[in-house]
Design a protein around this motif. Sequence first.
Motif, short mmCIF file in Angstrom:
data_model
loop_
_atom_site.label_atom_id
_atom_site.label_comp_id
_atom_site.label_asym_id
_atom_site.label_seq_id
_atom_site.Cartn_x
_atom_site.Cartn_y
_atom_site.Cartn_z
N THR A 37 -25.30 26.88 42.98
CA THR A 37 -24.48 25.84 42.96
C THR A 37 -24.93 24.71 43.21
OG1 THR A 37 -24.05 26.19 45.28
CG2 THR A 37 -23.10 27.66 44.11
N ASN A 38 -24.10 23.56 43.51
CA ASN A 38 -24.57 22.40 43.80
C ASN A 38 -24.68 22.35 45.32
OD1 ASN A 38 -24.99 20.25 42.18
ND2 ASN A 38 -22.49 20.24 41.63
N LYS A 60 -15.22 35.94 38.35
CA LYS A 60 -15.69 35.49 37.12
C LYS A 60 -16.44 34.06 37.27
CE LYS A 60 -13.13 34.77 33.28
NZ LYS A 60 -12.52 34.67 31.91
N VAL A 61 -17.71 34.03 36.63
CA VAL A 61 -18.52 32.67 37.00
C VAL A 61 -18.71 32.17 35.60
CG1 VAL A 61 -20.65 31.85 38.05
CG2 VAL A 61 -19.28 33.76 39.19
N GLU A 62 -18.33 30.79 35.37
CA GLU A 62 -18.97 30.32 34.19
C GLU A 62 -20.06 29.25 34.63
OE1 GLU A 62 -15.75 28.26 32.22
OE2 GLU A 62 -14.63 30.04 32.04
N GLY A 63 -21.17 29.27 33.92
CA GLY A 63 -22.40 28.31 33.92
C GLY A 63 -23.37 28.25 32.89
N TYR A 64 -24.40 27.47 33.23
CA TYR A 64 -25.35 27.32 32.40
C TYR A 64 -26.61 28.13 32.55
CZ TYR A 64 -22.24 23.23 32.39
OH TYR A 64 -21.14 22.59 32.10
N PRO A 65 -26.86 28.73 31.32
CA PRO A 65 -28.01 29.99 31.57
C PRO A 65 -29.40 29.38 31.47
CG PRO A 65 -27.58 29.41 29.41
CD PRO A 65 -26.79 28.58 29.92
N SER A 66 -30.27 30.21 32.22
CA SER A 66 -31.65 29.81 32.39
C SER A 66 -32.22 29.77 30.96
CB SER A 66 -32.30 30.94 33.33
OG SER A 66 -32.27 32.22 32.67
N ARG A 67 -33.44 29.18 30.81
CA ARG A 67 -33.84 29.01 29.37
C ARG A 67 -35.09 30.37 29.24
NH1 ARG A 67 -35.61 22.61 29.98
NH2 ARG A 67 -33.37 21.78 29.53
N TYR A 72 -29.76 34.51 35.62
CA TYR A 72 -29.61 33.33 36.36
C TYR A 72 -28.85 32.34 35.63
CZ TYR A 72 -31.11 29.17 38.95
OH TYR A 72 -31.27 28.00 39.73
N LEU A 73 -28.03 31.63 36.60
CA LEU A 73 -27.58 30.39 35.72
C LEU A 73 -26.89 29.52 37.01
CD1 LEU A 73 -23.98 31.01 36.45
CD2 LEU A 73 -24.31 32.51 34.70
N ARG A 74 -26.81 28.21 36.57
CA ARG A 74 -26.30 27.07 37.25
C ARG A 74 -24.75 27.07 37.00
NH1 ARG A 74 -27.66 23.51 41.21
NH2 ARG A 74 -26.79 21.59 40.68
N LEU A 75 -24.11 27.25 38.09
CA LEU A 75 -22.75 27.34 38.41
C LEU A 75 -21.97 26.23 37.66
CD1 LEU A 75 -20.56 29.22 40.48
CD2 LEU A 75 -20.31 26.93 40.86
N TYR A 76 -20.96 26.40 37.00
CA TYR A 76 -20.24 25.40 36.61
C TYR A 76 -18.78 25.51 37.25
CZ TYR A 76 -16.15 23.28 34.08
OH TYR A 76 -15.29 22.64 33.61
N HIS A 84 -7.00 31.31 40.82
CA HIS A 84 -7.50 30.12 41.14
C HIS A 84 -8.94 29.99 41.00
CE1 HIS A 84 -8.98 32.00 45.15
NE2 HIS A 84 -9.54 30.95 45.22
N GLU A 85 -9.35 28.59 40.96
CA GLU A 85 -10.87 28.32 40.49
C GLU A 85 -11.38 27.42 41.61
OE1 GLU A 85 -11.29 25.63 36.87
OE2 GLU A 85 -10.21 27.39 36.50
N LEU A 86 -12.68 27.38 41.88
CA LEU A 86 -13.34 26.54 42.43
C LEU A 86 -14.49 26.00 41.37
CD1 LEU A 86 -14.59 28.52 45.63
CD2 LEU A 86 -12.96 26.60 45.60
N VAL A 87 -14.39 24.52 41.24
CA VAL A 87 -15.46 23.89 40.34
C VAL A 87 -16.66 23.49 41.13
CG1 VAL A 87 -15.85 21.82 38.90
CG2 VAL A 87 -13.66 23.18 39.03
#
Length: 100
Positions: A37-38, A60-67, A72-76, A84-87
């Motif tokens: 996360t940030n 459910k988690v949405e994020g940017y994948p590892s290369r 592993y991903l960076r959370l969006y 409800h959601e947390l950004v």
Amino acid sequence: VKVSGVIDEFSFRNPHGLLLLTVKKEGGQAEQWRIETNSPNILRRRGWTEASIKPGDRIKVEGYPSRDGSNYLRLYRVIFADGHELVGQRPDPTAPSGAD
């Protein structure tokens, strides 16, 4: 990338928070995902606390994948079962909106 599973651990610490998520694959096989996360200061400004996510929460988690293709991903954002959601970070302006 979107993954759904059960939280094993949530670490709300500097320099970045960390979620450990167990995801069940087809056939019942489980894999663990590391989700970064940030920083806690940024997350607090977006409504997060140390108690926002607890072990056992189904999310459910949405994020940017590892290369490198690892789990592993960076959370969006995090979406809970009740909707409800947390950004975690601002959306990528180049990403398509509303795609699910």
